[in-house]
Design a protein around this motif. Structure first.
Motif, PDB file in Angstrom:
ATOM      1  N   ILE A  50       0.788  -0.888  -0.076  1.00  0.00           N
ATOM      2  CA  ILE A  50       0.144   0.012  -0.148  1.00  0.00           C
ATOM      3  C   ILE A  50       0.859   1.157   0.065  1.00  0.00           C
ATOM      4  N   PHE A  51       1.855   1.138   0.659  1.00  0.00           N
ATOM      5  CA  PHE A  51       2.903   2.162   0.911  1.00  0.00           C
ATOM      6  C   PHE A  51       4.195   2.416   0.051  1.00  0.00           C
ATOM      7  N   ALA A  52       4.415   1.075  -0.484  1.00  0.00           N
ATOM      8  CA  ALA A  52       5.693   0.812  -1.159  1.00  0.00           C
ATOM      9  C   ALA A  52       5.679   0.844  -2.609  1.00  0.00           C
ATOM     10  N   SER A  53       4.626   0.490  -3.129  1.00  0.00           N
ATOM     11  CA  SER A  53       4.140   0.245  -4.598  1.00  0.00           C
ATOM     12  C   SER A  53       2.986   0.927  -5.282  1.00  0.00           C
ATOM     13  N   ASP A  54       3.085   1.456  -6.490  1.00  0.00           N
ATOM     14  CA  ASP A  54       1.916   2.062  -7.312  1.00  0.00           C
ATOM     15  C   ASP A  54       0.879   0.890  -7.776  1.00  0.00           C
ATOM     16  N   LEU A  55       1.403  -0.222  -7.514  1.00  0.00           N
ATOM     17  CA  LEU A  55       0.325  -1.286  -7.677  1.00  0.00           C
ATOM     18  C   LEU A  55      -0.315  -1.747  -6.555  1.00  0.00           C
ATOM     19  N   GLY A  56      -0.374  -1.259  -5.539  1.00  0.00           N
ATOM     20  CA  GLY A  56      -1.086  -1.431  -4.174  1.00  0.00           C
ATOM     21  C   GLY A  56      -1.581  -2.993  -3.830  1.00  0.00           C
ATOM     22  N   MET A  57      -2.487  -2.935  -3.330  1.00  0.00           N
ATOM     23  CA  MET A  57      -3.082  -4.252  -3.191  1.00  0.00           C
ATOM     24  C   MET A  57      -4.670  -4.329  -2.862  1.00  0.00           C
ATOM     25  N   VAL A  58      -5.329  -5.300  -3.202  1.00  0.00           N
ATOM     26  CA  VAL A  58      -6.863  -5.313  -3.082  1.00  0.00           C
ATOM     27  C   VAL A  58      -7.354  -4.964  -1.669  1.00  0.00           C
ATOM     28  N   GLN A  59      -6.716  -5.472  -0.613  1.00  0.00           N
ATOM     29  CA  GLN A  59      -7.066  -5.486   0.809  1.00  0.00           C
ATOM     30  C   GLN A  59      -6.757  -4.178   1.417  1.00  0.00           C
ATOM     31  N   ALA A  60      -7.759  -3.777   1.790  1.00  0.00           N
ATOM     32  CA  ALA A  60      -7.368  -2.684   2.617  1.00  0.00           C
ATOM     33  C   ALA A  60      -6.622  -2.858   3.822  1.00  0.00           C
ATOM     34  N   MET A  61      -5.770  -1.863   4.544  1.00  0.00           N
ATOM     35  CA  MET A  61      -5.302  -1.937   5.955  1.00  0.00           C
ATOM     36  C   MET A  61      -6.148  -1.457   6.318  1.00  0.00           C
ATOM     37  N   LYS A  62      -6.490  -1.922   7.734  1.00  0.00           N
ATOM     38  CA  LYS A  62      -7.415  -1.330   8.626  1.00  0.00           C
ATOM     39  C   LYS A  62      -6.815  -0.969  10.018  1.00  0.00           C
ATOM     40  N   VAL A  63      -6.870   0.048  10.756  1.00  0.00           N
ATOM     41  CA  VAL A  63      -6.359   0.410  12.000  1.00  0.00           C
ATOM     42  C   VAL A  63      -7.313   0.980  12.819  1.00  0.00           C
ATOM     43  N   PRO A  64      -6.994   1.017  14.104  1.00  0.00           N
ATOM     44  CA  PRO A  64      -8.162   1.507  15.188  1.00  0.00           C
ATOM     45  C   PRO A  64      -8.393   3.047  14.728  1.00  0.00           C
ATOM     46  N   ALA A  65      -9.658   3.393  14.885  1.00  0.00           N
ATOM     47  CA  ALA A  65     -10.050   4.721  14.535  1.00  0.00           C
ATOM     48  C   ALA A  65     -10.052   5.396  15.966  1.00  0.00           C
ATOM     49  N   VAL A  66      -8.630   5.749  16.455  1.00  0.00           N
ATOM     50  CA  VAL A  66      -8.554   6.372  17.821  1.00  0.00           C
ATOM     51  C   VAL A  66      -9.319   7.624  17.988  1.00  0.00           C
ATOM     52  N   SER A  67      -9.469   8.028  19.030  1.00  0.00           N
ATOM     53  CA  SER A  67     -10.536   9.156  19.351  1.00  0.00           C
ATOM     54  C   SER A  67     -10.111  10.311  18.805  1.00  0.00           C
ATOM     55  N   SER A  68      -8.503  10.638  18.912  1.00  0.00           N
ATOM     56  CA  SER A  68      -8.117  12.171  18.161  1.00  0.00           C
ATOM     57  C   SER A  68      -8.551  12.273  16.963  1.00  0.00           C
ATOM     58  N   VAL A  69      -8.255  11.101  16.049  1.00  0.00           N
ATOM     59  CA  VAL A  69      -8.898  11.045  14.647  1.00  0.00           C
ATOM     60  C   VAL A  69     -10.075  11.328  14.440  1.00  0.00           C
ATOM     61  N   ARG A  70     -10.832  10.479  15.197  1.00  0.00           N
ATOM     62  CA  ARG A  70     -12.436  10.817  15.335  1.00  0.00           C
ATOM     63  C   ARG A  70     -12.865  12.295  15.582  1.00  0.00           C
ATOM     64  N   ILE A  71     -12.178  12.599  16.509  1.00  0.00           N
ATOM     65  CA  ILE A  71     -12.719  14.080  16.924  1.00  0.00           C
ATOM     66  C   ILE A  71     -12.263  15.172  15.950  1.00  0.00           C
ATOM     67  N   SER A  72     -11.051  15.243  15.296  1.00  0.00           N
ATOM     68  CA  SER A  72     -10.647  15.994  14.175  1.00  0.00           C
ATOM     69  C   SER A  72     -11.674  15.737  12.951  1.00  0.00           C
ATOM     70  N   SER A  73     -11.894  14.577  12.651  1.00  0.00           N
ATOM     71  CA  SER A  73     -12.875  14.396  11.451  1.00  0.00           C
ATOM     72  C   SER A  73     -14.212  14.966  11.690  1.00  0.00           C
ATOM     73  N   GLU A  74     -14.503  14.885  13.057  1.00  0.00           N
ATOM     74  CA  GLU A  74     -16.080  15.552  13.263  1.00  0.00           C
ATOM     75  C   GLU A  74     -15.848  16.879  13.408  1.00  0.00           C
ATOM     76  N   GLN A  75     -14.700  17.694  13.787  1.00  0.00           N
ATOM     77  CA  GLN A  75     -14.309  19.191  13.923  1.00  0.00           C
ATOM     78  C   GLN A  75     -14.513  19.590  12.424  1.00  0.00           C
TER      79      GLN A  75
END
Length: 341
Positions: free
Chosen positions: A146-171
């Motif tokens: 996902i980060f090292a090739s322009d070919l990418g991969m079909v599967q997304a990387m999923k990471v926890p939606a920490v509160s700071s990211v949720r708050i900034s998105s809501e803002q």
């Protein structure tokens, strides 16, 4: 009848060099029969980054055929869900986690009546890695394309939606500023979100895995992470969690290490501490109340865990917040009023 739209982020990026924002109606023509919108627009953050703000209801079923060659897309959904088809892989995008992908082409589909709120940050892949100092050695090997090739991969990387990211998105979604403050605010918030996510990725332990997991195991780990996110006040034991997602204890542990770089216990602890820090900074709750909200029986056990995790006592965070409020006085109130909080 499903409506199909086409979207090329290179075209959007080129157009955003000439103006700060493109609305959906400008990208595709009249969209009233597709989106009942509050927000559905694309904004320039810088020459390498754009922000998609979505707050709308789907009037009819629709699909968007998206081209994103050599872009990394960071999708944060706060409300609603949609499907993404990449190659032969179909996935659901919802609020359970942040999804990161760079597969060159995918099709997203949403049902009629679906209410979607969230943001999408689209960053040129080399810029994300080099400008923000993303450490590829910390990324689980299965997801490095996902980060090292322009070919990418079909599967997304999923990471926890920490509160700071949720708050900034809501803002971002609730911003009441007018231009030019609005564009400045969005630029700063989008950059803050990228910093939070890169920090999260760089904090992962080096992965031992060299191959992607079977889909059944991947979805079990994804479900387990979502359970932790929903049940911070009373997290299940490792054995209980394994039973709920249908894998054995060893598979659960190795799956968390491969996907998130940490054990289930550490993953859950990180979520609880992030949420606790958010409550301490942004609420009037006492430390004991915060402790109960994140699953601790009392002040002492919570304070000890918090101090071991962050290197300082929770009272320091609480006191810093109180000092800031006391020193800012009416100005702090006026700033809050600007945001409509």
């Amino acid at each position: 009848m499903r409506k199909t739209l086409e979207l090329d982020f290179r075209t959007i990026q080129a157009e955003l060099r000439n103006r700060p924002v493109i609305r959906s109606s400008e990208a595709w023509g009249p969209t009233e029969d597709i989106f009942k919108t509050k927000h559905h627009q694309y904004r320039r953050i810088n020459d390498s980054t754009l922000l998609h703000i979505l707050d709308f209801e789907a009037v009819q079923p629709y699909a968007i055929d998206t081209s994103r060659k050599n872009f990394v897309c960071i999708q944060i959904i706060l409300t609603g869900a949609y499907s993404r088809l990449a190659g032969d892989y179909v996935d659901t995008v919802d609020s359970a986690s942040i999804q990161i992908t760079n597969f060159p082409r995918s099709i997203t589909e949403a049902r009629a009546g679906e209410r979607l709120r969230g943001i999408l940050i689209v960053v040129e892949r080399p810029y994300l890695v080099e400008h923000f100092g993303l450490n590829l050695d910390r990324i689980p090997a299965a997801y490095r394309p996902i980060f090292a090739s322009d070919l990418g991969m079909v599967q997304a990387m999923k990471v926890p939606a920490v509160s700071s990211v949720r708050i900034s998105s809501e803002q971002i979604l609730s911003c009441k500023y007018q231009e030019p403050l609005r564009s400045i605010y969005f630029t700063n918030k989008a950059t803050e979100i990228i910093c939070d996510i890169v920090y999260q990725l760089n904090s992962m332990l080096p992965s031992r895995t060299r191959v992607a997991q079977a889909p059944s195991v991947f979805h079990a780990i994804e479900a387990a992470a979502a359970i932790y996110g929903r049940e911070l006040h009373r997290p299940p034991t490792l054995e209980q969690l394994a039973v709920r997602v249908g894998v054995n204890r060893n598979v659960l542990v190795s799956g968390f290490v491969d996907n998130f770089g940490v054990t289930p216990h550490a993953f859950c602890l990180n979520l609880r501490m992030e949420e606790a820090q958010n409550f301490l900074r942004n609420s009037s709750m006492s430390i004991s109340e915060v402790a109960r909200r994140v699953g601790y029986g009392g002040y002492a056990s919570f304070s000890r865990a918090f101090s071991e995790h962050f290197g300082h006592a929770p009272s320091l965070v609480k006191n810093d917040r109180n000092v800031a409020i006391a020193s800012s006085g009416p100005i702090a109130f006026a700033a809050d009023a600007q945001h409509g909080d």
